[in-house]
Scaffold this motif. Structure first.
Motif, PDB file in Angstrom:
ATOM      1  N   ALA A   1       0.836  -1.202   0.000  1.00  0.00           N
ATOM      2  CA  ALA A   1       0.000   0.000   0.000  1.00  0.00           C
ATOM      3  C   ALA A   1       0.876   1.259   0.000  1.00  0.00           C
ATOM      4  CB  ALA A   1      -0.929  -0.007   1.216  1.00  0.00           C
ATOM      5  N   TYR A   2       1.982   1.186   0.697  1.00  0.00           N
ATOM      6  CA  TYR A   2       2.872   2.350   0.766  1.00  0.00           C
ATOM      7  C   TYR A   2       3.478   2.642  -0.619  1.00  0.00           C
ATOM      8  CZ  TYR A   2       6.816   5.328   1.856  1.00  0.00           C
ATOM      9  OH  TYR A   2       7.717   6.366   1.850  1.00  0.00           O
ATOM     10  N   ILE A   3       3.891   1.583  -1.283  1.00  0.00           N
ATOM     11  CA  ILE A   3       4.464   1.769  -2.630  1.00  0.00           C
ATOM     12  C   ILE A   3       3.422   2.397  -3.553  1.00  0.00           C
ATOM     13  CG2 ILE A   3       5.372   0.553  -4.662  1.00  0.00           C
ATOM     14  CD1 ILE A   3       6.463  -1.567  -2.660  1.00  0.00           C
ATOM     15  N   GLU A   4       2.211   1.875  -3.469  1.00  0.00           N
ATOM     16  CA  GLU A   4       1.142   2.397  -4.301  1.00  0.00           C
ATOM     17  C   GLU A   4       0.918   3.886  -4.019  1.00  0.00           C
ATOM     18  OE1 GLU A   4      -2.485   0.161  -4.066  1.00  0.00           O
ATOM     19  OE2 GLU A   4      -3.475   1.367  -5.610  1.00  0.00           O
ATOM     20  N   GLU A   5       0.959   4.233  -2.756  1.00  0.00           N
ATOM     21  CA  GLU A   5       0.758   5.625  -2.329  1.00  0.00           C
ATOM     22  C   GLU A   5       1.811   6.526  -2.963  1.00  0.00           C
ATOM     23  OE1 GLU A   5       0.855   7.488   1.974  1.00  0.00           O
ATOM     24  OE2 GLU A   5      -0.313   5.622   1.886  1.00  0.00           O
ATOM     25  N   VAL A   6       3.069   6.040  -2.922  1.00  0.00           N
ATOM     26  CA  VAL A   6       4.164   6.837  -3.491  1.00  0.00           C
ATOM     27  C   VAL A   6       3.941   7.054  -4.992  1.00  0.00           C
ATOM     28  CG1 VAL A   6       6.635   6.860  -4.025  1.00  0.00           C
ATOM     29  CG2 VAL A   6       5.847   6.109  -1.764  1.00  0.00           C
ATOM     30  N   ILE A   7       3.553   5.972  -5.659  1.00  0.00           N
ATOM     31  CA  ILE A   7       3.336   6.097  -7.109  1.00  0.00           C
ATOM     32  C   ILE A   7       2.201   7.077  -7.378  1.00  0.00           C
ATOM     33  CG2 ILE A   7       2.650   4.878  -9.207  1.00  0.00           C
ATOM     34  CD1 ILE A   7       3.937   2.356  -8.024  1.00  0.00           C
TER      35      ILE A   7
ATOM     36  N   ASN B   1      -5.011   4.153 -15.230  1.00  0.00           N
ATOM     37  CA  ASN B   1      -4.470   2.942 -15.836  1.00  0.00           C
ATOM     38  C   ASN B   1      -3.391   2.279 -14.998  1.00  0.00           C
ATOM     39  OD1 ASN B   1      -5.982   2.614 -18.217  1.00  0.00           O
ATOM     40  ND2 ASN B   1      -4.975   4.417 -19.067  1.00  0.00           N
ATOM     41  N   LEU B   2      -3.267   2.713 -13.792  1.00  0.00           N
ATOM     42  CA  LEU B   2      -2.306   2.074 -12.904  1.00  0.00           C
ATOM     43  C   LEU B   2      -2.878   0.724 -12.479  1.00  0.00           C
ATOM     44  CD1 LEU B   2       0.322   2.204 -11.262  1.00  0.00           C
ATOM     45  CD2 LEU B   2      -1.017   3.182  -9.380  1.00  0.00           C
ATOM     46  N   LYS B   3      -2.093  -0.338 -12.744  1.00  0.00           N
ATOM     47  CA  LYS B   3      -2.618  -1.672 -12.430  1.00  0.00           C
ATOM     48  C   LYS B   3      -1.683  -2.415 -11.496  1.00  0.00           C
ATOM     49  CE  LYS B   3      -3.929  -3.568 -16.357  1.00  0.00           C
ATOM     50  NZ  LYS B   3      -4.222  -3.169 -17.575  1.00  0.00           N
TER      51      LYS B   3
ATOM     52  N   ARG C   1      12.662   8.140 -16.075  1.00  0.00           N
ATOM     53  CA  ARG C   1      13.848   7.469 -15.544  1.00  0.00           C
ATOM     54  C   ARG C   1      14.126   7.890 -14.087  1.00  0.00           C
ATOM     55  NH1 ARG C   1      17.233   4.180 -18.129  1.00  0.00           N
ATOM     56  NH2 ARG C   1      16.374   4.315 -20.235  1.00  0.00           N
ATOM     57  N   SER C   2      13.946   9.155 -13.797  1.00  0.00           N
ATOM     58  CA  SER C   2      14.217   9.615 -12.436  1.00  0.00           C
ATOM     59  C   SER C   2      13.185   9.050 -11.456  1.00  0.00           C
ATOM     60  CB  SER C   2      14.246  11.150 -12.376  1.00  0.00           C
ATOM     61  OG  SER C   2      12.940  11.657 -12.445  1.00  0.00           O
ATOM     62  N   LEU C   3      11.937   8.917 -11.947  1.00  0.00           N
ATOM     63  CA  LEU C   3      10.907   8.275 -11.125  1.00  0.00           C
ATOM     64  C   LEU C   3      11.327   6.843 -10.800  1.00  0.00           C
ATOM     65  CD1 LEU C   3       7.444   9.298 -12.609  1.00  0.00           C
ATOM     66  CD2 LEU C   3       8.364   9.857 -10.363  1.00  0.00           C
ATOM     67  N   ALA C   4      11.796   6.152 -11.828  1.00  0.00           N
ATOM     68  CA  ALA C   4      12.211   4.769 -11.638  1.00  0.00           C
ATOM     69  C   ALA C   4      13.284   4.683 -10.558  1.00  0.00           C
ATOM     70  CB  ALA C   4      12.731   4.199 -12.954  1.00  0.00           C
ATOM     71  N   GLU C   5      14.237   5.625 -10.614  1.00  0.00           N
ATOM     72  CA  GLU C   5      15.300   5.652  -9.600  1.00  0.00           C
ATOM     73  C   GLU C   5      14.704   5.806  -8.203  1.00  0.00           C
ATOM     74  OE1 GLU C   5      18.364   4.845  -9.461  1.00  0.00           O
ATOM     75  OE2 GLU C   5      18.015   4.274 -11.566  1.00  0.00           O
ATOM     76  N   GLN C   6      13.718   6.714  -8.118  1.00  0.00           N
ATOM     77  CA  GLN C   6      13.074   6.968  -6.827  1.00  0.00           C
ATOM     78  C   GLN C   6      12.408   5.697  -6.303  1.00  0.00           C
ATOM     79  OE1 GLN C   6       9.913   9.853  -7.022  1.00  0.00           O
ATOM     80  NE2 GLN C   6       9.222   9.288  -4.961  1.00  0.00           N
ATOM     81  N   TYR C   7      11.658   4.968  -7.200  1.00  0.00           N
ATOM     82  CA  TYR C   7      10.945   3.762  -6.766  1.00  0.00           C
ATOM     83  C   TYR C   7      11.916   2.660  -6.365  1.00  0.00           C
ATOM     84  CZ  TYR C   7       6.981   5.995  -9.153  1.00  0.00           C
ATOM     85  OH  TYR C   7       6.032   6.873  -9.545  1.00  0.00           O
ATOM     86  N   ARG C   8      13.038   2.608  -7.032  1.00  0.00           N
ATOM     87  CA  ARG C   8      14.019   1.561  -6.706  1.00  0.00           C
ATOM     88  C   ARG C   8      14.460   1.646  -5.253  1.00  0.00           C
ATOM     89  NH1 ARG C   8      16.527   2.224 -12.119  1.00  0.00           N
ATOM     90  NH2 ARG C   8      15.677   0.465 -13.323  1.00  0.00           N
ATOM     91  N   GLY C   9      14.435   2.860  -4.698  1.00  0.00           N
ATOM     92  CA  GLY C   9      14.881   3.050  -3.321  1.00  0.00           C
ATOM     93  C   GLY C   9      13.851   2.664  -2.282  1.00  0.00           C
ATOM     94  N   LEU C  10      12.613   2.383  -2.694  1.00  0.00           N
ATOM     95  CA  LEU C  10      11.562   2.080  -1.721  1.00  0.00           C
ATOM     96  C   LEU C  10      11.762   0.693  -1.123  1.00  0.00           C
ATOM     97  CD1 LEU C  10       8.456   3.397  -3.691  1.00  0.00           C
ATOM     98  CD2 LEU C  10       9.562   4.478  -1.734  1.00  0.00           C
TER      99      LEU C  10
END
Ligand SMILES: Nc1ncnc2c1ncn2[C@@H]1O[C@H](COP(=O)(O)OP(=O)(O)O)[C@@H](O)[C@H]1O
Ligand SMILES: [Mg+2]
Lengths: 225, 301
Positions: free
Chosen positions: B74-80, B91-93, B140-149
């Protein structure tokens, strides 16, 4: 049985083969269509079984206007009519029996009907001993008998014959005429195109004469003039 | 009834033998064109396997460890979702374990070793992200951010995996479709021509048939049967070819190192069977319809 009302047939844009022709042929009649080559005899016969359609006028067969017949009904019109030609139109790879049987086969008659009717009609035309011959093993007169048998095997109401004696010597032609006459006596209406004076004069039937597509004479018990 | 059926088959067979060369040409052409149609389907299916996880404009996949707790997910989803201006929230699935496992089965069809290591319990779940922005650097920068979660196992970008394959797939599709349509046209033209020749050879018979009152269907059916048979034989031959081709391909792919992704190009046997059935139907229909139209055209002659 056959009635033409002011029928005109034009080939192409300006070649008038039949011009404003009217006549009425009763059930069981025997009629000669006479006239020189190119006068429109064959065209008239082709108008009677919907091989051609007229530009103007109506063709009535057994009380129905056949120009209004849909294409899918035309085969059923033709099942009531037999056709005989100067060149016989026999299938050379089929025997006498098979040629006659073919006419029943392709209109879906069951085999037992074919086995019964084909020998009967071959006997009628005098070919009972030639069932297994091929057309080119027969004389011209015999070939024409096969073609008459094929035209008559389904007992049509009408026989259309286009110069059936045209390729035959006089004696053989007479034999064919006797055959057509006996078919006529059985009740079948016969219309025969010919320019053979001798035969017309011998038979003394109704004569419809054409000249360049125009009907010039319609006479009971006529002769060829 | 029986006499009609017997008649149709007798005529068809006789005509087949009479026009052997033309018939052979028509059969071979239809076989080749149908083979190409079949190959198009298999190739396409292979590419689809590769691309299945990127369906629907998905540009980024966030893989979540299989042992993540519901609150962590749920936290990851919140961040996204915290960036509605950049990410298409509609369209987020989220693919749970079961759905991810189903997808993996498609992707790794040709790699049974890898597939056997996966279970519905151990598989990572996924967020499929469709960005609203076309700005690749931003994504790409978003991806970097998510990788750190916490509990994010990795982030895949379409740009890295997908673009080349997608372009290749489109190109191959165009080429094979154009070629198979052209060849199918040639096959129909050849069948058309054999029917015309067959009818010309039998014009005397057809003339007599029409005069004694055979219906057009009666006259037409042996010719349609002939065309149908030509198409069907072509179809059978193409099925044989396709089967051999697929076998060679499958065993060729098996030679690749596992895990290279090439294994996704293997197509399941049930799908191949479906395509082969389709080829038979197309062959038979194209043959019957083509020759039926040809027969109608020449029936007036
Ligand atoms: N299919 C056709 N196309 C064009 N003209 C034709 C055709 N059939 C007949 N004709 C013409 O129509 C005229 C009548 O021909 P036809 O009916 O065959 O006469 P007949 O049988 O009395 O010899 C002739 O001038 C002939 O040239
Ligand atoms: Mg004539």
């Amino acid at each position: 049985m056959i009635r033409l009302d002011n029928v005109t047939k034009v080939y192409g844009t300006d070649s008038v083969a039949v011009r404003d022709v009217s006549f009425d042929i009763g059930k069981g009649d025997f009629v000669f269509l006479v006239g020189p080559s190119g006068s429109g005899k064959s065209t008239l016969l082709r108008l009677m079984n919907r091989q051609e359609r007229p530009e103007r006028g109506d063709v009535w067969i057994a009380g129905r206007n056949i120009n209004e017949l849909s294409d899918s009904r035309v085969p059923f019109l033709r099942r009531g009519m037999g056709n005989v030609f100067q060149d016989y139109k026999l299938l050379s790879n089929k025997t006498v029996f098979e040629n006659v049987a073919f006419a029943l086969e392709v209109i879906g008659k069951p085999r037992h009907v074919i086995r019964q009717q084909v020998p009967a009609v071959l006997e009628l035309v005098g070919l009972e001993d030639k069932h297994d011959r091929l057309p080119d093993q027969l004389s011209g007169g015999e070939q024409q008998r096969v073609s008459i048998a094929r035209a008559f095997v389904n007992r049509p109401l009408i026989m259309l014959a286009d110069e059936p004696t045209g390729n035959l010597d006089p004696a053989t032609g007479e034999g064919i005429m006797q055959l057509l006459d006996s078919i006529n006596r059985s009740g079948t209406t016969v219309v025969m195109a010919t320019h053979d004076h001798r035969i017309v004069n011998m038979m003394r039937k109704r004569v419809i004469q054409l000249d360049r597509g125009v009907l010039v004479r319609d006479q009971e018990r006529g002769v060829y003039e | 009834m029986w006499s009609r059926i017997a008649y149709a088959f007798r005529e068809t067979w006789a005509s087949f033998r009479r026009n052997l060369t033309l018939t052979a040409a028509a059969v071979v052409t239809s076989a080749i064109s149908l083979l190409l149609v079949g190959a198009t389907f298999l190739i396409q299916r292979g590419f689809d396997n590769l691309l299945v996880r990127w369906k629907g404009d998905v540009q980024m996949i966030v893989f979540v460890a299989s042992d993540a707790a519901p609150e962590q997910i749920a936290y990851i989803e919140e961040v996204i979702k915290s960036q509605p201006a950049v990410i298409d929230l509609n369209n987020l699935k989220y693919l749970d374990k079961a759905a991810s496992f189903e997808e993996a089965k498609v992707i790794f069809t040709g790699d049974p070793t890898l597939l056997s290591l996966l279970t519905p319990e151990t598989i990572p779940t996924q967020f499929k992200v469709v960005p609203l922005t076309g700005d690749a650097a931003l994504v790409r920068s978003l991806a970097e951010q998510y990788r750190g979660l916490p509990k994010v196992e990795g982030v895949s970008l379409a740009e890295d995996e997908f673009q080349v394959i997608s372009t290749l797939s489109g190109f191959v599709r165009t080429v094979t479709i154009v070629m198979s349509v052209v060849l199918l046209g040639v096959a129909v033209a050849l069948i058309w021509n054999t029917i015309r020749t067959a009818m010309f050879a039998r014009r005397r018979e057809i003339e007599v048939m029409k005069l004694v009152g055979a219906t057009n269907w009666f006259i037409r059916i042996p010719f349609m049967l002939e065309g149908l048979l030509q198409g069907l034989i072509g179809g059978v031959a193409s099925c044989g070819g396709l089967w051999a081709l697929n076998r060679a391909w499958t065993s060729g792919v098996a030679g690749f190192k596992p895990g290279t992704g090439i294994s996704a190009l293997v197509v399941p046997g049930s799908y191949v069977n479906g395509v082969m059935l389709m080829l038979l139907v197309i062959g038979a229909l194209a043959g019957a319809i083509g020759s039926g139209i040809a027969a109608s055209r020449f029936l007036d002659v």
